[in-house]
Enzyme design. Sequence first.
Site, PDB file in Angstrom:
ATOM      1  N   ARG A   8       0.804  -1.214   0.000  1.00  0.00           N
ATOM      2  CA  ARG A   8       0.000   0.000   0.000  1.00  0.00           C
ATOM      3  C   ARG A   8       0.843   1.272   0.000  1.00  0.00           C
ATOM      4  O   ARG A   8       0.482   2.281   0.622  1.00  0.00           O
ATOM      5  CB  ARG A   8      -0.975   0.004   1.180  1.00  0.00           C
ATOM      6  CG  ARG A   8      -1.976  -1.136   1.164  1.00  0.00           C
ATOM      7  CD  ARG A   8      -2.913  -1.054  -0.050  1.00  0.00           C
ATOM      8  NE  ARG A   8      -3.807  -2.208  -0.099  1.00  0.00           N
ATOM      9  CZ  ARG A   8      -3.554  -3.329  -0.780  1.00  0.00           C
ATOM     10  NH1 ARG A   8      -2.424  -3.453  -1.477  1.00  0.00           N
ATOM     11  NH2 ARG A   8      -4.405  -4.333  -0.777  1.00  0.00           N
TER      12      ARG A   8
ATOM     13  N   SER B 132     -11.408   0.914   2.711  1.00  0.00           N
ATOM     14  CA  SER B 132     -10.632   0.373   3.837  1.00  0.00           C
ATOM     15  C   SER B 132      -9.968   1.512   4.600  1.00  0.00           C
ATOM     16  O   SER B 132      -9.231   2.303   4.031  1.00  0.00           O
ATOM     17  CB  SER B 132      -9.575  -0.605   3.331  1.00  0.00           C
ATOM     18  OG  SER B 132     -10.175  -1.741   2.751  1.00  0.00           O
TER      19      SER B 132
ATOM     20  N   GLU C 253      -5.072   3.923   6.066  1.00  0.00           N
ATOM     21  CA  GLU C 253      -5.007   3.710   4.628  1.00  0.00           C
ATOM     22  C   GLU C 253      -5.726   4.841   3.900  1.00  0.00           C
ATOM     23  O   GLU C 253      -5.304   5.286   2.841  1.00  0.00           O
ATOM     24  CB  GLU C 253      -5.641   2.372   4.246  1.00  0.00           C
ATOM     25  CG  GLU C 253      -5.539   2.049   2.763  1.00  0.00           C
ATOM     26  CD  GLU C 253      -5.932   0.623   2.433  1.00  0.00           C
ATOM     27  OE1 GLU C 253      -6.532   0.421   1.364  1.00  0.00           O
ATOM     28  OE2 GLU C 253      -5.647  -0.285   3.249  1.00  0.00           O
TER      29      GLU C 253
END
Length: 316
Positions: free
Chosen positions: A182, A231, A301
Amino acid sequence: MTAAPRMNAPDGHLIQRMPVVRGRLTADAPLAPVTWFRVGGPAEVMFRPADADDLADFLAALPAEVPVTVIGVASNLLVRDGGVPGVTIRLGRGFTDIAADGMTLNAGAAALDLNVAMVARDAGIAGLEFLSGIPGTIGGALRMNGGAYGRELADVLVSATAVARDGRRLEFSHAGMGFTYRHSAAPEDCIFTGAILRGEPGNPLEIARRMAEISDKRADSQPVRSRTGGSTFKNPDGHKAWELIDRAGCRGLSIGDAQVSEKHCNFLINNGMATAAQLEALGEEVRRRVFETSGVTLDWEIKRIGIPAAEGSTAQ
């Protein structure tokens, strides 16, 4: 020579210092309507470039002290209630083209991940089905190495193009992106304009079947019809964020109209009148409780931008 300010912009507004552009400049542009959370203050100036040349020329002429923020479809974004100072850049139609060539796809940074997966399907290019499960754009996927259902952009990227804050045109190889979970190591101030992705030969009907499975899984497990930001936290090494949140007793936790989803507790929801401050405070409360119960620190995130407005509230 500067661009003409909007008629309702007061004297001294930042927009009066903007370079001439072929795209669109807007003063005090509302951001809440374009975010999936439907919260947040305005952009001091919004710039929607006509194409990559327009973007590069604008950045080259923009005073260096003016902050620049980039947003996409704002699906994994929280805009704070005080708005975003400086210039907010949002890529539009000039960056949405998708073209297949053999087993590669050339996609603009504003192309929706779902649309890229659909073009790949129609061209018989397998391996990009996971993109159909990411509700964002290729630019956002490049910035955060977007992934879902066992794959991530690092698995399919050949190269990417971008524009630096000073207007220079950049190109990144796969190795040059420095992908990790990520995250990409590309400079934070560069703006991605496109990417070349590679798949493998596949049957369009089989590809379509896998995409349908991903769509069904998303609908079954995620609050896809709610005002959410996707998310909220990254999965820590060796853990799943939602399991840690659940064990900490945070499922359904709320602050005002901001709530941890009952369906998938790594999603925050705006149940109607939540503010960005409430959503961010709820996220921080989840982080605190998870650390208290497991010793694990959750990393956001969701990207949070802008400045806060003072607001206090209490978890229920």
